[in-house]
Design a protein around this motif. Structure first.
Motif, mmCIF file in Angstrom:
data_model
loop_
_atom_site.group_PDB
_atom_site.id
_atom_site.type_symbol
_atom_site.label_atom_id
_atom_site.label_comp_id
_atom_site.label_asym_id
_atom_site.label_seq_id
_atom_site.Cartn_x
_atom_site.Cartn_y
_atom_site.Cartn_z
ATOM 1 N N GLU A 1 0.703 -1.426 0.104
ATOM 2 C CA GLU A 1 0.066 -0.150 -0.119
ATOM 3 C C GLU A 1 0.951 1.393 0.266
ATOM 4 O O GLU A 1 0.683 2.478 0.373
ATOM 5 C CB GLU A 1 -0.867 -0.286 1.528
ATOM 6 C CG GLU A 1 -1.344 -1.179 1.635
ATOM 7 C CD GLU A 1 -2.610 -1.440 0.455
ATOM 8 O OE1 GLU A 1 -3.402 -0.986 -0.176
ATOM 9 O OE2 GLU A 1 -3.167 -2.269 1.409
ATOM 10 N N GLY A 2 2.030 0.775 0.131
ATOM 11 C CA GLY A 2 3.332 2.439 -1.210
ATOM 12 C C GLY A 2 3.892 2.494 0.690
ATOM 13 O O GLY A 2 4.637 3.266 0.324
ATOM 14 N N ASN A 3 4.204 1.464 1.734
ATOM 15 C CA ASN A 3 4.711 1.390 2.721
ATOM 16 C C ASN A 3 5.789 0.449 2.755
ATOM 17 O O ASN A 3 5.359 -0.844 2.506
ATOM 18 C CB ASN A 3 4.004 1.491 3.970
ATOM 19 C CG ASN A 3 4.607 1.776 5.076
ATOM 20 O OD1 ASN A 3 6.247 1.607 5.323
ATOM 21 N ND2 ASN A 3 4.016 1.464 6.232
ATOM 22 N N MET A 4 6.882 0.552 2.568
ATOM 23 C CA MET A 4 8.566 -0.484 2.544
ATOM 24 C C MET A 4 8.110 -0.908 4.304
ATOM 25 O O MET A 4 9.191 -2.282 4.153
ATOM 26 C CB MET A 4 8.826 -0.367 1.659
ATOM 27 C CG MET A 4 8.895 -0.845 0.505
ATOM 28 S SD MET A 4 8.469 -2.067 0.311
ATOM 29 C CE MET A 4 10.001 -3.011 0.263
ATOM 30 N N LYS A 5 7.875 -0.561 4.832
ATOM 31 C CA LYS A 5 7.800 -0.620 5.995
ATOM 32 C C LYS A 5 6.536 -1.325 6.731
ATOM 33 O O LYS A 5 6.434 -0.752 7.938
ATOM 34 C CB LYS A 5 8.947 0.583 6.975
ATOM 35 C CG LYS A 5 9.846 0.154 6.796
ATOM 36 C CD LYS A 5 11.258 0.413 7.858
ATOM 37 C CE LYS A 5 12.327 0.569 7.407
ATOM 38 N NZ LYS A 5 13.474 0.895 6.674
ATOM 39 N N PRO A 6 5.667 -1.806 6.817
ATOM 40 C CA PRO A 6 4.856 -2.473 7.062
ATOM 41 C C PRO A 6 4.557 -3.191 8.444
ATOM 42 O O PRO A 6 5.480 -3.734 8.874
ATOM 43 C CB PRO A 6 4.186 -2.712 6.367
ATOM 44 C CG PRO A 6 4.817 -3.563 5.319
ATOM 45 C CD PRO A 6 5.706 -3.159 5.707
ATOM 46 N N ASP A 7 3.471 -2.526 9.217
ATOM 47 C CA ASP A 7 3.371 -3.743 10.438
ATOM 48 C C ASP A 7 3.189 -5.224 10.312
ATOM 49 O O ASP A 7 2.292 -5.322 9.099
ATOM 50 C CB ASP A 7 2.572 -3.941 11.323
ATOM 51 C CG ASP A 7 2.822 -1.873 11.983
ATOM 52 O OD1 ASP A 7 3.962 -1.726 12.169
ATOM 53 O OD2 ASP A 7 1.827 -1.125 12.052
ATOM 54 N N TRP A 8 3.651 -6.450 10.836
ATOM 55 C CA TRP A 8 3.154 -7.724 9.907
ATOM 56 C C TRP A 8 3.350 -8.708 11.104
ATOM 57 O O TRP A 8 3.496 -8.068 12.878
ATOM 58 C CB TRP A 8 4.822 -8.661 9.392
ATOM 59 C CG TRP A 8 5.220 -7.998 8.735
ATOM 60 C CD1 TRP A 8 5.957 -7.118 8.053
ATOM 61 C CD2 TRP A 8 5.003 -8.682 6.848
ATOM 62 N NE1 TRP A 8 6.013 -7.164 6.814
ATOM 63 C CE2 TRP A 8 5.912 -8.309 6.057
ATOM 64 C CE3 TRP A 8 3.840 -10.318 6.805
ATOM 65 C CZ2 TRP A 8 5.902 -7.755 5.003
ATOM 66 C CZ3 TRP A 8 3.694 -9.769 5.344
ATOM 67 C CH2 TRP A 8 4.068 -9.221 4.158
#
Ligand SMILES: C=C(O[C@@H]1C=C(C(=O)O)C=C[C@H]1O)C(=O)O
Length: 346
Positions: A186-193
């Protein structure tokens, strides 16, 4: 059209086997063209050639032996239009997939295994299928994937753009990766997993490390886990490497394939569940493919984000990792996101 793409068209119309591929982040596209439609299988992975191996490791792997092939390489820039998107989904059985995932979760709760990767086929009707254009769109869209088209008149026509490396051997250097856990980009390369994704990825890391410890591979290195992008999807990834001391390619494939990224943990129990319960044959989906023993190098990739073509239908193969924390509706959504990555090039 270039020489290479013309040759693909001709070989396909003449019903002669070929494979054409581009490695991740490389510019060169390589074509391997066979002169007869004889089927060849690997004996012990000591041959030189291009291997196409099924998911079920008990079945034989096909090879295009390089002694009898013709080669063409090109570094052409590709500019093609987006897909015409004139297709209709013929089968996409949601209820069946939800039920399959629920049975997988139950089997995990009963202690049969800890993780299982469950998959399905989506049949898509395509009007006016243009092989070369579809392949070109794949090359253009998936620069960091292993992108291929593989054809044998007695086996079928497969295309794919896979983000997953199974094994690379260069001299005594060994490399693999643990890739699992999925979310949409969604445009974010550091999402929460979430915990479910972190756990399903850790199963893959732990399996690979424990299998390597059974081999003679030394100087084992496992990177930090990071987020990697594949099309419109993100995955958790860790790079794993080491030094080979005496193992042959066949031994390494035996300990690794299929990893819990495409099968499950433990391997045999989860594989048996897949073979009994999925209700269709995966054939070459989640098998592996690539060149072996080419100037002492081997590079094999897991056959994901792939489809098999007949004249007017594409069978898209997709799956996802199931753990005790899986929610069947979310697992269904994950397979939808994966089919969309593939459909966008049709
Ligand atoms: C099984 C597939 O992909 C594998 C399963 C993943 C997951 O469960 O999150 C992620 C990447 C791949 O290792 C597939 O794309 O069909």
């Amino acid at each position: 059209m270039s020489l290479l793409f013309n040759k693909i068209s001709d070989h396909h119309s003449n019903e002669l086997p070929f494979v054409c591929f581009r490695k991740p982040n490389e510019k060169t596209i390589k074509g391997v063209f066979c002169q007869s439609d004889e089927l060849h299988y690997t004996k012990d992975y000591t041959e030189r050639g291009f291997v196409f191996a099924p998911f079920n490791a008990e079945e034989s792997s096909l090879i295009f032996p390089y002694v009898s092939c013709e080669f063409l390489e090109e570094t052409a820039a590709i500019h093609v239009e987006e897909g015409a998107k004139k297709f209709e989904v013929v089968t996409s059985d949601k209820a069946k997939h939800l039920h399959l995932v629920e049975r997988g979760v139950e089997a995990i709760e009963e202690g049969k295994f800890k993780k299982v990767v469950l998959s399905r086929i989506e049949e898509v009707q395509i009007d006016d299928f243009q092989l070369v254009s579809v392949f070109q769109r794949m090359l253009q869209k998936y620069e960091n994937a292993f992108v291929y088209v593989w054809y044998h008149p007695k086996v079928g026509l497969w295309l794919g753009a896979t983000p997953e490396r199974l094994v690379t051997l260069k001299g005594n250097e060994f490399k693999t990766m643990a890739l699992a856990g999925t979310q949409s980009f969604e445009g974010n390369m550091k999402p929460d997993w979430g915990e479910k994704e972190q756990k399903e990825h850790q199963f893959v890391v732990d399996f690979i490390v424990s299998q390597i410890q059974k081999s003679s591979i030394e100087d084992l290195y496992v990177s930090e886990t990071y987020t990697a992008k594949a099309g419109n999807l993100l995955h958790l990834k860790a790079d794993i490497s080491g030094k080979i001391k005496g193992d042959k390619l066949q031994d390494i494939l035996h300990i690794l394939h299929p990893t819990p990224a495409v099968c499950g943990l433990p391997k045999i129990e989860s594989r048996d569940f897949i073979l009994e319960e999925e209700g269709y044959s995966r054939k070459y989906y989640s098998g592996f493919l690539g060149e072996i023993n080419i100037t002492s190098q081997t590079e094999l990739f897991v056959n994901l984000r792939c489809m098999e073509f007949s004249k007017t239908l594409a069978n898209i193969y997709v799956g996802g990792g199931i753990t005790s924390q899986s929610d069947s509706e979310k697992e269904w959504e994950e397979t939808i996101a994966k089919t969309q990555t593939i459909k966008s090039i049709l």
